[in-house]
Each structure stands twice: as structure tokens, then as C-alpha cells.
Scaffold this active site. Structure first.
Site: not given
Ligand SMILES: Cc1cccc2c(=O)nc(N)[nH]c12
Length: 376
Positions: A92, A271
Site C-alpha cells: 500500500d 486484504d
Molecule cells: C489499506 C486500505 C484500507 C481501506 C481503504 C484504503 C484506501 O482508501 N486507500 C489506501 N491506500 N489503503 C486503504
């Protein structure tokens, strides 16, 4: 990265596919264990591969950038080498973690300034820097730098937020497309749809993300506290716009029921920290429902965690023993409970794939959704 489709469910939008990366193939639908700082907490890489056959794990730009840091990761030859994992990794981009972890942060057009949750040091993440960091980490699939729109938020904020996420996405694409992988294998960039719980904003964001024509697409801004029905409604709207021939990744989702319902709406990749985080607190997901192993009722239940499982730990660990371990905060308790939950999540998505291929997914999904929420 390539994506091929093997089957579509006749009664839903569920599909079975294969994502091919430089570190191997991933059969979808797939669940991706979260390994935030280069480790899936309490589980060794050997167990991930040999005991539960995890195909891809997650790492996190925010955490890895702060610790062990880019210098170490580069000297190690990237995250795969550093942690000894030769299958795919997805990272991420850090925006979400800054939003959820760092106390003091400022979001500006340039990027996000924040103070490390570790030592309070000040940092600036820009879309360009988030790309450079993920080049250094070396994940097979990297995420665009987005603003995860907080929930709840008013329409005006959400509308402004997607515009900035879209401007940041263009900057991510420009930077990513003008830089090379550092370790000799291909990486791919997924953009992220936002729009909170506003249908017209979700349509606008999905159309823009689809127009970027990347190799895969993600849906963000859900699983942030909204009711499940809102999550499903937004996922349905977005999946009807994102191209069928690209994998769809719903970020941060979810419970076993959330996962099955979103597979039916056309999601391929998931995830969530739930199976690992809740395991450490004694919450076990099973094919018959949820067990809170700390409950006294398991104190003298010497039956195995799951007698039908192919996971060794499920067969040789009694409910009573695991209750004792978790109750006593023994490390082995976290290890067994985490391995059990991840094995269950991977079993569930593998079952879903087999049912999709057999054309039996819809009935099976409805039966499982009735069972999985049961408190045992
Ligand atoms: C890990 C995660 C969970 C939930 C939402 C998001 C999101 O909107 N944007 C990113 N980059 N990561 C997220």
C-alpha cells in the site's frame, strides 16, 4: 503483470481468474495476508508458504519507510530478499496509514506532512515520493498515493477529495512510468477509486480510474466504518464500471461474509488485518461460525480446533489448550490462532473459486453467509 479469466458465475458477478506476476501466479478470488512491516505477525514465511499456501502478502510503505528504512531495504536488494519471501508482494502507498496512524498530519496539494508514530520525526510523502519508495521496496504490485476519504464526510469534502486523489494519481503515473524497477523484475501500479458513499462520486472516480488503463484497479475508501450495505452498494456501482479484463482489489475488506458478498459483486483480491489482529485477541473464524476462544465454555473442550482442516495446527491443538495459551498471553497462542485464521480465510476464497468454476457459487455463498456469522 497479466490477468486471465477462467470462469464466471452464472447467477452473480463472481469470477475465477489468474494474476500472473514476476514472482508467480495468484488464483483469484484471493485473500492477501497483511505483513505490514515485513512480517505477517506471529507467522513465519515457511508456514505462510507450506502450511497455508499464501500466494501473496502485503507490505506497507509507511511502516517500511520508517523502519527498517529505505537504505537497509535497498542494500538487501528489496523486500523479497530482506524477508526471504519469493512469492508476490503488494504494498500500500502510505496515504491511508498516515491518515490512520500518524497523530499530526497535514494534507496539502503537494502531499502529506506527518510526524512518525515511532519517534515523532517529521516527514513529507508526495505522490512522486510514494512511487520512489515503492520502487525501492520492490513489491510486484504497488498502490497509487491516494486520500482515503474519511467516513463519515459531507458530499463537498468527498467531491474535493476525489479531485485531489485523481490529480495525485496522474502524478503517480507520470513518476512510475518514467522510472525503472530497481531489482530487475517488473512492478505494476494500481490506481484507487474513491468517492465515499456517494453514488455519483463513485461513478465519476471509477470512470476516471478506468480511463487510466492500468493493469489492475483498486477500490478504496470502504471498510472505514460504513454499514455493510453501503459498502456493497458502492462496490456494485464501481464493479459495473471497472473493466472486466482487469483484476479488481477491494482494500481493507473484510469479514468472511464481506468477502463472499463482494466476490459475488465482482471483486478478485482482498486484504484485511482482521484475521491476524483478531486472532491475537482469541477470535477464531471457522467454517461453522465464530469462536471466542477466551470464553469459559472452551475450558475443558479437548476437541481439535477443526477436525476437517488440512492445517496440522488445527488437528493437534485442542480448543482447551488454545484457550489456555491465549488466556495466559503465551506467544504460541498468537501463533496458532493467527495461522488458523489465515488458513480459514485462504480456504474460504479457494472454496469460492472452486464453486465459481463448478457453477455452484451463488447457492453456496448464500448458505455460507447464513453460517459464518454464527457465534459458537
Ligand atoms: C489499506 C486500505 C484500507 C481501506 C481503504 C484504503 C484506501 O482508501 N486507500 C489506501 N491506500 N489503503 C486503504
Amino acid at each position: 503483470m497479466k490477468f486471465s479469466l477462467q470462469a464466471n458465475d452464472p447467477l452473480s458477478k463472481a469470477r475465477a481468474g489468474t494474476v500472473t506476476t514476476a514472482h508467480g501466479e495468484i488464483q483469484t478470488p484471493i485473500f492477501m495476508p497483511v505483513g505490514t512491516a515485513g512480517t505477517v505477525k506471529a507467522v513465519h514465511q515457511r508456514e505462510l508458504k507450506e502450511d497455508i499456501d499464501a500466494k501473496i502478502i502485503l507490505g506497507n510503505t509507511y511502516h517500511l519507510y520508517l523502519r527498517p528504512g529505505l537504505d537497509i531495504l535497498e542494500k538487501a536488494g528489496g523486500l523479497h530478499q530482506f524477508i526471504g519471501w519469493d512469492r508476490p508482494i503488494l504494498t500500500d502507498s502510505g496515504g491511508y496509514q498516515v491518515y490512520s496512524l500518524s497523530k499530526v498530519r497535514k494534507i496539502k496539494e503537494e502531499g502529506v506532512t506527518f510526524h512518525s508514530h515511532i519517534d515523532g520525526s517529521k516527514h513529507l510523502f508526495t505522490p512522486e515520493y510514494a512511487m520512489d519508495i515503492q520502487r525501492t521496496i520492490g513489491a510486484d504490485i504497488i498502490m497509487a498515493f491516494d486520500e482515503c476519504t474519511p467516513y463519515p464526510c459531507d458530499y463537498t469534502y468527498a467531491a474535493q477529495s476525489i479531485k485531489m486523489t485523481h490529480r495525485w494519481l496522474k502524478r503517480c503515473c507520470t513518476r512510475f512510468d518514467s522510472t525503472e524497477p530497481k531489482y530487475g523484475f517488473d512492478q505494476t501500479l494500481f490506481p484507487i477509486v474513491q468517492g465515499s458513499v456517494y453514488k455519483d462520486l463513485r461513478i465519476k472516480s471509477a470512470e476516471f480510474i478506468a480511463s487510466m488503463n492500468r493493469e489492475g484497479n483498486a477500490i478504496g475508501g470502504l471498510s472505514v466504518g460504513e454499514p455493510a450495505e453501503e459498502m456493497y452498494a458502492m462496490t456494485e456501482v464501481v464493479c459495473n464500471i471497472l473493466p472486466e479484463e482487469k483484476p479488481r482489489y477491494l482494500m481493507g475488506v473484510g469479514t468472511p461474509i464481506n468477502i463472499l458478498e463482494n466476490i459475488a459483486l465482482g471483486i478478485d483480491m482482498f486484504d484485511c488485518v482482521m484475521p491476524t489482529r483478531n486472532a491475537r485477541n482469541g477470535m477464531l473464524f471457522t467454517r461453522n461460525g465464530i469462536i471466542n476462544i477466551r470464553n469459559k465454555k472452551w475450558e475443558n473442550d479437548f476437541s481439535p480446533l477443526d477436525a476437517e482442516s488440512d492445517l496440522h495446527a488445527d488437528l493437534v491443538t485442542s480448543k482447551a489448550y488454545l484457550r489456555h495459551l491465549v488466556h495466559s498471553k503465551e506467544m504460541l497462542g498468537a501463533q496458532i490462532a493467527t495461522l488458523h485464521n489465515l488458513h480459514f480465510y485462504l480456504w474460504l476464497v479457494k472454496q469460492a473459486r472452486e464453486k465459481i468454476i463448478a457453477g455452484e457459487f451463488y447457492e453456496w455463498k448464500n448458505k455460507m453467509v447464513r453460517i459464518l456469522g454464527n457465534k459458537l
